[in-house]
Write a protein that holds these residues in place. Structure first.
Motif, mmCIF file in Angstrom:
data_model
loop_
_atom_site.group_PDB
_atom_site.id
_atom_site.type_symbol
_atom_site.label_atom_id
_atom_site.label_comp_id
_atom_site.label_asym_id
_atom_site.label_seq_id
_atom_site.Cartn_x
_atom_site.Cartn_y
_atom_site.Cartn_z
ATOM 1 N N UNK A 194 0.825 -1.209 0.000
ATOM 2 C CA UNK A 194 0.000 0.000 0.000
ATOM 3 C C UNK A 194 0.864 1.267 0.000
ATOM 4 N N UNK A 195 1.846 1.283 -0.900
ATOM 5 C CA UNK A 195 2.744 2.431 -1.027
ATOM 6 C C UNK A 195 2.981 2.733 -2.507
ATOM 7 N N UNK A 196 3.467 3.953 -2.778
ATOM 8 C CA UNK A 196 3.947 4.303 -4.107
ATOM 9 C C UNK A 196 5.454 4.061 -4.141
ATOM 10 N N UNK A 197 5.926 3.418 -5.185
ATOM 11 C CA UNK A 197 7.357 3.140 -5.298
ATOM 12 C C UNK A 197 8.084 4.346 -5.880
ATOM 13 N N UNK A 265 16.454 -13.692 -4.543
ATOM 14 C CA UNK A 265 16.756 -12.368 -5.087
ATOM 15 C C UNK A 265 15.517 -11.506 -5.264
ATOM 16 N N UNK A 266 14.403 -12.117 -5.637
ATOM 17 C CA UNK A 266 13.168 -11.342 -5.725
ATOM 18 C C UNK A 266 12.775 -10.800 -4.351
ATOM 19 N N UNK A 267 12.898 -11.635 -3.324
ATOM 20 C CA UNK A 267 12.563 -11.197 -1.959
ATOM 21 C C UNK A 267 13.452 -10.039 -1.523
ATOM 22 N N UNK A 268 14.750 -10.158 -1.786
ATOM 23 C CA UNK A 268 15.685 -9.097 -1.390
ATOM 24 C C UNK A 268 15.407 -7.798 -2.141
ATOM 25 N N UNK A 269 15.090 -7.911 -3.429
ATOM 26 C CA UNK A 269 14.764 -6.701 -4.194
ATOM 27 C C UNK A 269 13.486 -6.049 -3.676
ATOM 28 N N UNK A 270 12.486 -6.868 -3.373
ATOM 29 C CA UNK A 270 11.234 -6.331 -2.828
ATOM 30 C C UNK A 270 11.483 -5.622 -1.511
ATOM 31 N N UNK A 271 12.324 -6.220 -0.670
ATOM 32 C CA UNK A 271 12.651 -5.595 0.625
ATOM 33 C C UNK A 271 13.321 -4.239 0.415
ATOM 34 N N UNK A 272 14.229 -4.164 -0.571
ATOM 35 C CA UNK A 272 14.955 -2.907 -0.817
ATOM 36 C C UNK A 272 14.039 -1.797 -1.322
ATOM 37 N N UNK A 273 13.190 -2.123 -2.299
ATOM 38 C CA UNK A 273 12.396 -1.042 -2.912
ATOM 39 C C UNK A 273 11.238 -0.583 -2.036
ATOM 40 N N UNK A 274 10.923 -1.354 -0.989
ATOM 41 C CA UNK A 274 9.818 -0.946 -0.124
ATOM 42 C C UNK A 274 10.277 -0.278 1.157
ATOM 43 N N UNK A 275 11.596 -0.128 1.298
ATOM 44 C CA UNK A 275 12.128 0.551 2.485
ATOM 45 C C UNK A 275 12.142 2.054 2.278
ATOM 46 N N UNK A 276 11.789 2.799 3.272
ATOM 47 C CA UNK A 276 11.783 4.262 3.197
ATOM 48 C C UNK A 276 13.048 4.827 3.841
#
Length: 276
Positions: A194-197, A265-276
């Motif tokens: 529920x965020x904008x990337x 790698x998908x999990x790690x990328x998702x974690x990175x792009x959703x961090x503020x």
């Protein structure tokens, strides 16, 4: 072959017997020659036949600005890559790689070192392309006497990977389908969190690049396994539970069981792009 344009004493634009435009290189091939003259084919050392019109036009523009030795050097690197990788490369590689290496040499001469944030992933997923990149550094050092840093091997590999991606689609529809799937995956992440990337962030750029590589591997049916990834995935699954569950939604969307490598790698990328 008849000369259509002289770039310098060693490079000309010509028409061959089939009336196709080609770029021809050779030591002194245009010495005392003018438009309309015939080329001494014994002097021809390298021939560029770019079938894509846009790539051909941009390559001709590039020849106005880039030293001829850089063009010749990149030709050798590309031919070496084709032989070692045994793949088709998009014609644009002659434009993009030549432009990149010429600029990389300028930057190097200025004492700057540009990092490659994807180098670890390139080494991991594309060891053959990276090995060609390292060999390209040898070509460059032999030709111009400058040893570019390892980061540049990664950059060269990236150009080769992209040239394969762009030539692996049968038509524009394939490329549109890939683009649509990437957008769907981004939406899965956005709605899960529920965020904008932040599409200007480095993490976002890396994720898009990873997805492009991922779909290329699916297209070529490549599989990568590593003994260490099962252990790492178990740790990541616990530490980044929400990102892992988001990855499972993507896996369901793809209707394909992913291996541990891709899940990690998908999990790690998702974690990175959703961090503020």
């Amino acid at each position: 072959m008849i000369i259509k344009k002289v770039f310098n004493n060693n490079v000309v634009l010509a028409k061959n017997s089939s009336k196709h435009e080609i770029v021809v290189m050779g030591c002194g091939i245009a010495f005392k020659k003018k438009v309309g003259d015939e080329i001494d084919e014994n002097l021809v050392q390298k021939t560029f036949i770019l079938k894509q019109k846009e790539a051909s036009e941009k390559f001709k523009l590039l020849l106005e600005d880039v030293p001829v030795e850089h063009v010749s050097l990149c030709y050798d690197i590309i031919e070496y890559a084709k032989n070692i990788l045994n793949v088709k490369l998009n014609d644009y590689i002659y434009v993009t790689l030549t432009d990149h290496i010429s600029n990389a040499l300028k930057v190097f001469e200025e004492g700057l070192n540009c990092p490659n944030v994807l180098i670890w992933e390139i080494k991991k997923f594309y060891p053959k392309e990276f090995a060609v990149g390292l060999k390209a550094l040898d070509f460059i050092e032999s030709e111009v006497g400058k040893r570019l840093p390892e980061n540049e091997a990664g950059n060269i590999a990236l150009h080769l990977i992209n040239a394969q991606i762009n030539s692996s689609y049968d038509n524009v529809e394939d490329m549109l389908n890939i683009t649509e799937m990437i957008m769907d995956i981004l939406n899965i992440v956005k709605y899960t969190y529920n965020i904008e990337l932040d599409d200007k962030s480095l993490s976002y750029e890396r994720f898009i690049t990873h997805l492009r590589f991922f779909f290329k591997r699916l297209n070529r049916k490549e599989k990568i396994e590593s003994e260490e990834d099962d252990f790492l995935l178990k740790q990541v699954k616990v530490k980044y539970k929400k990102a892992y569950n988001c990855m499972l939604k993507i896996e369901k969307y793809l209707e394909k069981e992913l291996n541990d490598e891709e899940k990690l790698y998908l999990t790690l990328h998702i974690q990175r792009i959703t961090q503020r």
